[in-house]
Scaffold this motif. Structure first.
Motif, mmCIF file in Angstrom:
data_model
loop_
_atom_site.group_PDB
_atom_site.id
_atom_site.type_symbol
_atom_site.label_atom_id
_atom_site.label_comp_id
_atom_site.label_asym_id
_atom_site.label_seq_id
_atom_site.Cartn_x
_atom_site.Cartn_y
_atom_site.Cartn_z
ATOM 1 N N ASP A 201 -1.814 5.742 -13.864
ATOM 2 C CA ASP A 201 -2.246 7.010 -13.266
ATOM 3 C C ASP A 201 -1.286 7.512 -12.208
ATOM 4 O OD1 ASP A 201 -2.800 4.976 -11.446
ATOM 5 O OD2 ASP A 201 -4.560 6.000 -10.643
ATOM 6 N N ARG A 202 -0.294 6.705 -11.807
ATOM 7 C CA ARG A 202 0.681 7.154 -10.811
ATOM 8 C C ARG A 202 2.113 7.005 -11.307
ATOM 9 N NH1 ARG A 202 -2.162 4.085 -6.546
ATOM 10 N NH2 ARG A 202 -3.743 4.597 -8.086
ATOM 11 N N LEU A 203 2.270 6.967 -12.626
ATOM 12 C CA LEU A 203 3.597 6.899 -13.235
ATOM 13 C C LEU A 203 3.995 8.296 -13.702
ATOM 14 C CD1 LEU A 203 5.598 4.570 -13.775
ATOM 15 C CD2 LEU A 203 4.721 4.493 -16.117
ATOM 16 N N PHE A 204 5.239 8.670 -13.507
ATOM 17 C CA PHE A 204 5.672 10.038 -13.775
ATOM 18 C C PHE A 204 5.478 10.443 -15.227
ATOM 19 C CE2 PHE A 204 9.421 7.850 -15.248
ATOM 20 C CZ PHE A 204 9.964 8.674 -16.213
ATOM 21 N N ALA B 240 1.208 10.451 -25.176
ATOM 22 C CA ALA B 240 1.407 9.098 -25.689
ATOM 23 C C ALA B 240 1.393 8.066 -24.560
ATOM 24 C CB ALA B 240 2.726 9.028 -26.462
ATOM 25 N N CYS B 241 2.099 8.362 -23.470
ATOM 26 C CA CYS B 241 2.154 7.408 -22.356
ATOM 27 C C CYS B 241 0.796 7.280 -21.670
ATOM 28 C CB CYS B 241 3.222 7.829 -21.360
ATOM 29 S SG CYS B 241 4.911 7.637 -21.976
ATOM 30 N N ASN B 242 0.095 8.393 -21.569
ATOM 31 C CA ASN B 242 -1.223 8.356 -20.934
ATOM 32 C C ASN B 242 -2.199 7.482 -21.720
ATOM 33 O OD1 ASN B 242 -3.260 9.038 -19.100
ATOM 34 N ND2 ASN B 242 -3.866 10.830 -20.265
ATOM 35 N N TYR C 161 -1.861 8.449 -4.257
ATOM 36 C CA TYR C 161 -1.109 8.237 -5.496
ATOM 37 C C TYR C 161 -0.264 9.450 -5.868
ATOM 38 C CZ TYR C 161 -4.123 11.064 -8.582
ATOM 39 O OH TYR C 161 -4.771 12.096 -9.205
ATOM 40 N N TYR C 162 -0.712 10.639 -5.452
ATOM 41 C CA TYR C 162 0.053 11.847 -5.745
ATOM 42 C C TYR C 162 1.441 11.789 -5.112
ATOM 43 C CZ TYR C 162 1.652 16.657 -5.097
ATOM 44 O OH TYR C 162 2.417 17.791 -5.051
ATOM 45 N N ILE C 163 1.553 11.234 -3.908
ATOM 46 C CA ILE C 163 2.843 11.169 -3.228
ATOM 47 C C ILE C 163 3.773 10.210 -3.963
ATOM 48 C CG2 ILE C 163 3.968 10.950 -0.992
ATOM 49 C CD1 ILE C 163 1.645 12.960 -1.073
ATOM 50 N N VAL C 164 3.219 9.139 -4.526
ATOM 51 C CA VAL C 164 4.022 8.201 -5.304
ATOM 52 C C VAL C 164 4.580 8.897 -6.549
ATOM 53 C CG1 VAL C 164 3.955 6.039 -6.620
ATOM 54 C CG2 VAL C 164 2.756 6.212 -4.424
ATOM 55 N N ILE C 165 3.754 9.700 -7.208
ATOM 56 C CA ILE C 165 4.229 10.481 -8.359
ATOM 57 C C ILE C 165 5.322 11.445 -7.921
ATOM 58 C CG2 ILE C 165 3.561 12.096 -10.176
ATOM 59 C CD1 ILE C 165 0.657 11.036 -9.777
ATOM 60 N N LEU C 166 5.098 12.118 -6.799
ATOM 61 C CA LEU C 166 6.064 13.095 -6.299
ATOM 62 C C LEU C 166 7.396 12.437 -5.975
ATOM 63 C CD1 LEU C 166 6.063 16.130 -5.707
ATOM 64 C CD2 LEU C 166 5.434 15.608 -3.344
ATOM 65 N N ALA C 167 7.361 11.221 -5.451
ATOM 66 C CA ALA C 167 8.595 10.494 -5.148
ATOM 67 C C ALA C 167 9.400 10.234 -6.423
ATOM 68 C CB ALA C 167 8.263 9.185 -4.446
ATOM 69 N N TYR D 262 0.829 -1.205 0.000
ATOM 70 C CA TYR D 262 0.000 0.000 0.000
ATOM 71 C C TYR D 262 0.869 1.263 0.000
ATOM 72 C CZ TYR D 262 -4.239 -2.709 1.068
ATOM 73 O OH TYR D 262 -5.305 -3.572 1.021
ATOM 74 N N ALA D 263 1.922 1.258 0.801
ATOM 75 C CA ALA D 263 2.801 2.433 0.887
ATOM 76 C C ALA D 263 3.542 2.656 -0.431
ATOM 77 C CB ALA D 263 3.787 2.267 2.035
ATOM 78 N N ALA D 264 3.988 1.577 -1.060
ATOM 79 C CA ALA D 264 4.758 1.698 -2.298
ATOM 80 C C ALA D 264 3.891 2.131 -3.473
ATOM 81 C CB ALA D 264 5.443 0.372 -2.614
ATOM 82 N N LEU D 265 2.654 1.643 -3.523
ATOM 83 C CA LEU D 265 1.780 1.921 -4.666
ATOM 84 C C LEU D 265 0.849 3.111 -4.436
ATOM 85 C CD1 LEU D 265 0.783 -1.718 -5.687
ATOM 86 C CD2 LEU D 265 2.487 -0.233 -6.756
ATOM 87 N N GLY D 266 0.691 3.533 -3.184
ATOM 88 C CA GLY D 266 -0.203 4.647 -2.899
ATOM 89 C C GLY D 266 -1.649 4.346 -3.173
ATOM 90 N N ASN D 267 -2.061 3.086 -2.996
ATOM 91 C CA ASN D 267 -3.436 2.706 -3.346
ATOM 92 C C ASN D 267 -4.286 2.329 -2.139
ATOM 93 O OD1 ASN D 267 -2.070 0.351 -2.793
ATOM 94 N ND2 ASN D 267 -2.839 -0.779 -4.555
ATOM 95 N N LEU D 268 -3.834 2.684 -0.930
ATOM 96 C CA LEU D 268 -4.667 2.437 0.244
ATOM 97 C C LEU D 268 -5.843 3.402 0.271
ATOM 98 C CD1 LEU D 268 -5.147 0.911 2.890
ATOM 99 C CD2 LEU D 268 -3.710 2.621 4.040
ATOM 100 N N VAL D 269 -5.580 4.677 -0.015
ATOM 101 C CA VAL D 269 -6.600 5.720 -0.103
ATOM 102 C C VAL D 269 -6.322 6.494 -1.391
ATOM 103 C CG1 VAL D 269 -7.724 7.648 1.071
ATOM 104 C CG2 VAL D 269 -6.592 5.870 2.418
ATOM 105 N N SER D 270 -7.358 6.972 -2.026
ATOM 106 C CA SER D 270 -7.227 7.497 -3.393
ATOM 107 C C SER D 270 -6.208 8.619 -3.533
ATOM 108 C CB SER D 270 -8.594 7.980 -3.884
ATOM 109 O OG SER D 270 -9.095 9.010 -3.033
#
Length: 349
Positions: A185-188, A163-165, A126-132, A115-123
């Protein structure tokens, strides 16, 4: 760090308040009849608010190059870990404990780590995963931005983002048969344009600020036209509007909304000082971002126990409580920390 610029503080607060609106509005958007006027009244502002993650990333890239135009060192990464990623892990643990307490989950170390690595515990995580990811890429992106002309660089990044989106998940599925990539949706790469646009704006900040401020009327008109097109496309929806067209329209809308909101904040702060409350919210915006979904969960559970089923009443109560409690609790926590650090309040005699 340079002094905080009031227009950036105001924009940060606007985005923070819109995030709360988006999440607090999810129930009526998902449960109201789509063709009802009530759904239209809620869903269009909800959709038009959906540029906030892109806006936060734009601000992140802008502040990065504005404050570190010559590069970053180890202290920068340590400060990011301390101010962003350690609080994130703490709040993942808090939400995880809450879900265990109410019976939604069972404790498992491996699940928690995932959950911490993917940011998918709460909606909103995911922003923090992108920021990382952007934090890890900071040295490379800084080097590229400093050595590139802004317009060609942004054109390339926009092409990569679009293109990636649209096609990355399908491409990976073809390259690896049976593989389903659910985390685009959480890939840079999905947000590269917004971050690099912010970096380019930060490297040329005074000129960028002057240009958008002078052209605010034109930007406002352009934003209104694009926002109307975005709302119409959203209401028509798939299949009458193709998914590709919807995604491209949304990318265009996000870019227009970011520039317009920034220009508006520049114009407002030129003639009006930032109120203390706005400055206070700016200082605790990250804590507000982390805590507000927990307040929503608790409020929804409370409304369920009360037996309140009317969606309009639930929505009104939820908005008032979530805004008040999330902002009030964050400001109170900041004041308490200041008192503890000053020695005016001691935990132990």
């Amino acid at each position: 760090m340079k002094a905080r610029k009031t227009e950036l503080s105001l924009m940060n607060v606007v985005l923070c308040l819109l995030v709360i609106f988006i999440h607090a509005s999810s129930e009526p958007v998902s449960k109201l009849l789509r063709d009802s006027w009530q759904h239209i009244a809620v869903s269009i502002p909800w959709r038009l608010s959906a540029f906030v993650v892109q806006g936060f990333l734009f601000l992140g890239g802008l502040k990065l190059t504005l404050n570190h135009p010559d590069g970053v060192n180890g202290r920068y990464f340590l400060s990011r870990i301390k101010s962003i990623f350690l609080p994130y892990i703490l709040w993942v643990a808090i939400y995880y404990a809450y879900f265990i307490l109410i019976g939604w989950l069972r404790f498992c170390v491996r699940d928690f780590a995932r959950y911490a690595a993917l940011g998918n515990l709460v909606s909103h995580f995911y922003y923090i995963v992108i920021l990382a990811q952007f934090t890890a890429l900071t040295p490379l992106l800084l080097k590229i931005c400093r050595r590139s002309r802004p317009l060609p660089l942004l054109a390339v990044c926009l092409g990569m983002t679009v293109a990636c989106n649209l096609y990355l998940s399908a491409l990976l599925g073809k390259l690896i048969p049976g593989f389903v990539f659910r985390y685009n949706d959480r890939l840079f790469t999905t947000y590269l344009f917004y971050w690099t646009a912010g970096m380019a704006a930060g490297l040329n900040y005074e000129r960028f600020r002057e240009v958008v401020s002078e052209r605010l009327p034109v930007l406002a008109l352009l934003f209104a036209v694009i926002a109307a097109a975005e709302a119409v496309c959203y209401r028509i929806g798939v299949p009458r509007v193709s998914l590709t067209a919807l995604e491209n329209m949304h990318t265009l809308y996000c870019a227009a909304a970011i520039v317009f909101v920034f220009a508006l904040c520049v114009r407002v702060t030129k003639s009006h000082p930032l109120p203390r409350l706005v400055s206070g919210i700016d200082g605790v915006s990250y804590l507000i971002y982390l805590v507000h979904p927990l307040v929503i969960f608790i409020v929804n559970a409370f409304l369920d126990r009360l037996g309140l089923v009317d969606l309009a009443a639930r929505y009104g109560v939820r908005l008032v409580i979530v805004y008040t409690v999330s902002i009030g609790a964050a400001l109170a926590w900041r004041s308490l920390r200041k008192l503890l650090r000053s020695g005016k309040i001691k935990i132990f005699p």
